[in-house]
Design an enzyme around this catalytic site. Structure first.
Site, PDB file in Angstrom:
ATOM      1  CE  LYS A 192      -4.171   0.997  12.148  1.00  0.00           C
ATOM      2  NZ  LYS A 192      -4.632   1.810  11.026  1.00  0.00           N
ATOM      3  CD  GLU A 247      -0.816   0.818   3.661  1.00  0.00           C
ATOM      4  OE1 GLU A 247      -1.347   1.913   3.367  1.00  0.00           O
ATOM      5  OE2 GLU A 247      -0.801   0.344   4.808  1.00  0.00           O
TER       6      GLU A 247
HETATM    7  N1  PSU Z   1      -1.695   1.726   9.911  1.00  0.00           N
HETATM    8  C1  PSU Z   1      -0.550   2.437  10.027  1.00  0.00           C
HETATM    9  N2  PSU Z   1      -0.336   3.444   9.174  1.00  0.00           N
HETATM   10  C2  PSU Z   1      -1.227   3.748   8.206  1.00  0.00           C
HETATM   11  C3  PSU Z   1      -2.434   2.992   8.090  1.00  0.00           C
HETATM   12  C4  PSU Z   1      -2.620   1.986   8.955  1.00  0.00           C
HETATM   13  O1  PSU Z   1       0.265   2.194  10.877  1.00  0.00           O
HETATM   14  O2  PSU Z   1      -0.963   4.674   7.470  1.00  0.00           O
HETATM   15  C5  PSU Z   1      -3.376   3.316   6.988  1.00  0.00           C
HETATM   16  C6  PSU Z   1      -3.511   2.110   6.038  1.00  0.00           C
HETATM   17  O3  PSU Z   1      -3.380   2.595   4.723  1.00  0.00           O
HETATM   18  C7  PSU Z   1      -4.931   1.621   6.298  1.00  0.00           C
HETATM   19  C8  PSU Z   1      -5.634   2.915   6.640  1.00  0.00           C
HETATM   20  O4  PSU Z   1      -5.484   0.982   5.179  1.00  0.00           O
HETATM   21  O5  PSU Z   1      -4.702   3.570   7.479  1.00  0.00           O
HETATM   22  C9  PSU Z   1      -6.963   2.713   7.325  1.00  0.00           C
HETATM   23  O6  PSU Z   1      -7.591   3.949   7.431  1.00  0.00           O
HETATM   24  P1  PSU Z   1      -9.090   4.046   7.983  1.00  0.00           P
HETATM   25  O7  PSU Z   1      -9.008   3.690   9.438  1.00  0.00           O
HETATM   26  O8  PSU Z   1      -9.507   5.474   7.726  1.00  0.00           O
HETATM   27  O9  PSU Z   1      -9.902   3.055   7.188  1.00  0.00           O
END
Ligand code: PSU
Ligand code: MN
Length: 300
Positions: free
Chosen positions: A159, A27
């Site tokens: 996370k 990604e």
């Molecule tokens: N975890 C990290 N850094 C990030 C992300 C997740 O440590 O940058 C990013 C990933 O691209 C994941 C996104 O797909 O956050 C999820 O965002 P949201 O919670 O808005 O769906």
């Protein structure tokens, strides 16, 4: 090379896919400053790509560049400073409006990888069910996409500022098979312990490759491989930072797609950068594990 959906592969990725050689998709949100501060983001991207190359696979960084969805970038520089986050649902808008640079989330990247025939993907942590989701409704769009496509996603769990029990429940509902890589416990991104058992444990990349083959034969979707972070943070330090970061985000009324980048940034500040070091190590480690699985898949 253009696929029917106008997804562009770099020459190296196109050659590897055509030759059925191992490819690992990445990604790009995590490598932008939305995911990691400079200069760490550039260092982690280089280390991840190197780990994949060293392991005998071709790295395929995904992003939207000048309205074109890309799998494999010859020049990854635009990703590093990008600020437009593209989730799976935003891909078509980024294309129609010809966004100059959009960094793709796990869900968007999996969508692109699937359409060009790449079936192994590495990231840091996936999005999940946010705390207080029963009130806010905030559940990452990553989850349904992981469930939909038959791809192995290698991560360090989700996370720890998310609601991990509900995230596991949602993955079950979506039919995602969750595998602990060398562990019986779900890792919590920058810590090894969540207190939650994973449904299955595997230690051999070839066995995970076999799972994906069987999933495909059954017409089923994603395989989520969760690997413990190699340089974990102290669980108590992280828990305190998580609480504070979530409270700060609430006080500042940060919601929607801005919430995850905001909380990640707050945790980096509150841990004096320790979370960034742990994040760096785990992203690279996940790329290494994904490579071993991609090599096993290509061999079998
Ligand atoms: N975890 C990290 N850094 C990030 C992300 C997740 O440590 O940058 C990013 C990933 O691209 C994941 C996104 O797909 O956050 C999820 O965002 P949201 O919670 O808005 O769906
Ligand atoms: Mn969200």
């Amino acid at each position: 090379m253009n696929s029917p959906s106008s997804i562009t592969m770099s020459p190296a990725v196109a050659a590897a896919v055509a030759g059925r050689q191992p490819v690992v998709a990445l990604e790009s949100t995590v490598y932008s400053t939305l995911g990691l501060p400079a200069p760490h983001n550039k260092q982690v991207l280089e280390a991840s790509q190197q780990a994949i190359t060293d392991g005998g696979a071709t790295p395929a960084l995904t992003a939207v560049i000048n309205g074109r969805p890309m799998v494999g970038l010859d020049d990854p520089t635009p990703v590093l400073t990008a600020t437009a986050k593209v989730a799976a649902r935003d891909l078509a808008v980024a294309m129609a409006k010809r966004w100059s640079v959009g960094v793709t989330t796990v869900g968007a990247s999996l969508t692109l990888a699937h359409h060009v025939g790449v079936n192994v993907f590495a990231t840091g942590g996936i999005g999940g069910v946010h705390r207080n989701a029963s009130v806010t409704g905030d559940i990452s769009g990553d989850l349904p996409v992981i469930g939909r496509f038959p791809i192995v996603t290698v991560c360090a769990g989700a996370k720890a500022f998310l609601d991990l029990p509900r995230t596991l429940e949602m993955l079950e509902t979506l039919g995602v098979v969750v595998i602990g890589f060398g562990t019986d416990e779900l890792p919590a991104f920058t810590t090894t312990t969540s207190g939650l058992p994973v449904p299955h444990r595997m230690d051999d990349p070839a066995e995970i490759a076999a799972v994906l083959r069987h999933r495909k034969a059954l017409g089923q979707g994603g395989v989520l491989v969760c690997a413990p972070p190699p340089e974990p943070l102290d669980a108590d330090v992280l828990a305190a930072a998580n609480e504070q970061a979530e409270a700060d985000a609430d006080a500042a009324s940060i919601a929607g797609s801005a919430r995850t980048p905001y909380v990640l940034g707050a945790i980096a500040r509150l841990t004096n950068g320790a979370s960034v070091s742990a994040n760096t190590a785990l992203v690279t480690n996940n790329a290494t594990i994904a490579t071993a699985i991609a090599v096993a898949l290509a061999a079998g």
